[in-house]
Design an enzyme around this catalytic site. Sequence first.
Site, PDB file in Angstrom:
ATOM      1  N   ASP A   1       0.841  -1.197   0.000  1.00 34.47           N
ATOM      2  CA  ASP A   1       0.000   0.000   0.000  1.00 34.47           C
ATOM      3  C   ASP A   1       0.881   1.253   0.000  1.00 34.47           C
ATOM      4  O   ASP A   1       2.039   1.213   0.416  1.00 34.47           O
ATOM      5  CB  ASP A   1      -0.879   0.042   1.258  1.00 34.47           C
ATOM      6  CG  ASP A   1      -1.872  -1.107   1.291  1.00 34.47           C
ATOM      7  OD1 ASP A   1      -2.170  -1.672   0.221  1.00 34.47           O
ATOM      8  OD2 ASP A   1      -2.337  -1.436   2.394  1.00 34.47           O
TER       9      ASP A   1
HETATM   10  N1  URA Z   1      -1.259  -5.902   3.838  1.00 37.17           N
HETATM   11  C1  URA Z   1      -1.742  -4.636   3.904  1.00 37.17           C
HETATM   12  O1  URA Z   1      -2.764  -4.391   4.512  1.00 37.17           O
HETATM   13  N2  URA Z   1      -1.038  -3.672   3.269  1.00 37.17           N
HETATM   14  C2  URA Z   1       0.109  -3.892   2.602  1.00 37.17           C
HETATM   15  O2  URA Z   1       0.712  -2.961   2.062  1.00 37.17           O
HETATM   16  C3  URA Z   1       0.584  -5.216   2.543  1.00 37.17           C
HETATM   17  C4  URA Z   1      -0.122  -6.207   3.165  1.00 37.17           C
END
Ligand code: URA
Length: 239
Positions: free
Chosen positions: A102
């Site tokens: 993310d």
């Molecule tokens: N899980 C999440 O919630 N965000 C990420 O960036 C990776 C795994």
Amino acid sequence: MRIDRYISGCGYASRSDAKDIIKRGIVVADGRVCTKPDDQVKEDSVVQIDGTTLFYRKYVYLMLNKPKGYVSAVTDRHYPPVTDLVGEQYKPFNVYPVGRLDRDTEGLLLLTNDGQFAHAVMSPHKNVRKRYFARLDLPMTQEDVETFASGMEFKEFTAQPARLEITDDPHEVYVEIAEGKYHQVKRMTARCGKSVNYLKRVAVGAVTLDENLALGEIRELTLDEIASLYPEAYPLKHK
Ligand code: URA
């Protein structure tokens, strides 16, 4: 292939700088001086510039310590893509991220131009586990450990049993998951009624985030690291 392409493919110079270097008459391929950018060489040719032997490779495998604010993509209309952090020497390889983190997640992101490697790391059948460090708004409990360990049903997938390790501070945990679906750690944590304030990926399979890499820095994976994630094709492909 063309000699200018070979030179840029080695990360020695950009394609246009390679053309200038060739014009200076200092590029020797298999014992003969190259004079034109479209002179032909083979992938296994021995190419020297000013006496330095180049090392041609088709693929590169990079580890980035991703900072917040960057999207796991090669282009984006709103935010900088992680490929903005890739140095000039790797530009000719056109690398892309292997999976995604993310925008607000930090840590280990792999980049490559080798589609088979990317598939080997991301395919659900290969069971490459991803490990995260998370800081939460509320303390995690033994009951949460069991909830993670029994797997979770989501609308579009079932998360396999996941490992939740609570540190000395129960607001801080390590989470190990098999899949890597969209917002997976945040969604699993939300199931336990907690939300993630900070998330960092610390390992993909046996490859751990290099502690010497500052946020935004990149290094190449070692041969052992590549082989640990992709034993089928290595080293045959790269010899
Ligand atoms: N899980 C999440 O919630 N965000 C990420 O960036 C990776 C795994």
